[in-house]
Design a protein around this motif. Sequence first.
Motif, short mmCIF file in Angstrom:
data_model
loop_
_atom_site.label_atom_id
_atom_site.label_comp_id
_atom_site.label_asym_id
_atom_site.label_seq_id
_atom_site.Cartn_x
_atom_site.Cartn_y
_atom_site.Cartn_z
N LYS A 289 8.86 1.18 -3.45
CA LYS A 289 8.87 0.27 -4.62
C LYS A 289 7.64 -1.17 -4.63
CE LYS A 289 11.55 -1.79 -7.87
NZ LYS A 289 10.53 -2.22 -8.36
N ALA A 290 7.24 -1.98 -3.28
CA ALA A 290 7.01 -2.81 -3.78
C ALA A 290 4.86 -2.55 -3.49
CB ALA A 290 6.98 -3.63 -2.41
N GLY A 291 4.50 -1.51 -2.38
CA GLY A 291 3.53 -0.65 -2.98
C GLY A 291 3.35 0.04 -4.18
N THR A 292 4.06 -0.12 -4.63
CA THR A 292 3.78 0.84 -5.80
C THR A 292 3.89 -0.42 -7.38
OG1 THR A 292 5.21 3.07 -5.50
CG2 THR A 292 4.57 2.30 -8.15
N ASP A 293 4.48 -1.80 -6.72
CA ASP A 293 4.40 -2.75 -7.59
C ASP A 293 3.02 -3.10 -7.45
OD1 ASP A 293 6.98 -1.61 -9.39
OD2 ASP A 293 8.07 -3.57 -7.63
N PHE A 294 2.23 -3.75 -6.28
CA PHE A 294 1.51 -4.22 -5.66
C PHE A 294 0.45 -3.39 -6.74
CE2 PHE A 294 -2.11 -5.39 -3.08
CZ PHE A 294 -1.77 -6.84 -3.08
N ALA A 295 0.43 -2.30 -6.16
CA ALA A 295 -1.17 -1.53 -6.50
C ALA A 295 -0.87 -1.17 -8.73
CB ALA A 295 -0.93 0.74 -6.39
N LYS A 296 0.27 -1.25 -9.35
CA LYS A 296 0.65 -1.79 -11.16
C LYS A 296 -0.49 -3.03 -11.00
CE LYS A 296 2.97 -0.98 -14.87
NZ LYS A 296 2.62 -2.46 -15.20
N PHE A 297 -0.06 -3.91 -10.01
CA PHE A 297 -0.76 -5.80 -9.95
C PHE A 297 -2.36 -5.55 -9.92
CE2 PHE A 297 -1.37 -9.47 -7.84
CZ PHE A 297 -1.60 -10.16 -9.44
N LEU A 298 -2.45 -4.46 -8.75
CA LEU A 298 -3.98 -4.85 -8.98
C LEU A 298 -4.66 -3.98 -10.38
CD1 LEU A 298 -4.41 -4.03 -4.80
CD2 LEU A 298 -4.63 -6.74 -6.09
N ASN A 299 -4.19 -2.88 -10.07
CA ASN A 299 -4.82 -2.15 -11.52
C ASN A 299 -5.13 -3.03 -12.91
OD1 ASN A 299 -5.54 0.49 -10.14
ND2 ASN A 299 -3.94 1.31 -10.33
N ASP A 300 -3.64 -3.82 -12.98
CA ASP A 300 -3.65 -4.41 -14.09
C ASP A 300 -4.79 -5.92 -13.72
OD1 ASP A 300 -2.11 -2.68 -15.18
OD2 ASP A 300 0.24 -3.85 -15.07
N ALA A 301 -4.93 -6.11 -12.71
CA ALA A 301 -5.76 -7.39 -12.77
C ALA A 301 -7.14 -6.95 -12.97
CB ALA A 301 -5.60 -8.38 -11.51
N LEU A 302 -7.30 -5.93 -12.22
CA LEU A 302 -9.36 -5.52 -12.59
C LEU A 302 -8.73 -4.99 -13.60
CD1 LEU A 302 -9.39 -3.09 -9.27
CD2 LEU A 302 -10.32 -5.04 -9.54
N GLY A 303 -7.85 -3.69 -14.52
CA GLY A 303 -8.32 -4.24 -15.68
C GLY A 303 -8.83 -5.22 -16.37
N GLN A 304 -7.73 -6.60 -16.27
CA GLN A 304 -7.96 -7.43 -16.97
C GLN A 304 -9.46 -8.16 -16.82
OE1 GLN A 304 -4.93 -9.95 -15.56
NE2 GLN A 304 -3.33 -9.48 -17.40
N VAL A 305 -9.86 -7.98 -15.35
CA VAL A 305 -11.36 -8.62 -14.47
C VAL A 305 -12.80 -7.31 -15.52
CG1 VAL A 305 -13.04 -8.89 -13.73
CG2 VAL A 305 -10.48 -9.89 -13.08
N ASN A 306 -12.39 -6.09 -15.60
CA ASN A 306 -12.72 -5.43 -17.23
C ASN A 306 -13.19 -5.77 -18.45
OD1 ASN A 306 -14.75 -3.27 -17.52
ND2 ASN A 306 -13.50 -2.06 -17.39
N ALA A 307 -11.89 -5.93 -19.12
CA ALA A 307 -11.38 -6.96 -20.40
C ALA A 307 -12.46 -7.58 -20.25
CB ALA A 307 -10.43 -6.87 -20.77
#
Length: 110
Positions: A36-54
């Motif tokens: 669960k922590a790995g999934t949450d961390f992956a989601k966090f990274l994807n969200d952060a990279l999405g914000q950088v892209n935006a």
Amino acid sequence: MSISIAPISSPGILNPISSASTENNTALPSGDGAQKAGTDFAKFLNDALGQVNALQDNADKASLQLASGQIQDVSTAMVALEKANLSLSLTVEVRNKVLDAYHQIMNMQM
């Protein structure tokens, strides 16, 4: 004349965090927490990279609008460009730290 002073209470944000952490520990079976922590961390990274892209997209739009004369305020475009620059710099530094930690772990002798 009497003035009463209300006492300062402890911050309310600390109580939900401690109660939530004890609830999560009892609810998850053994071994599922890491997944669960790995999934949450992956989601966090994807969200952060999405914000950088935006932020990068907003900076591109602002610079095009400035060049075409749609916006007259240079500071608006500069703020957008600086936000994109800072977020990309932070992303690169985090990547460098992660790679450095990975190399240190791989070089450990067992």
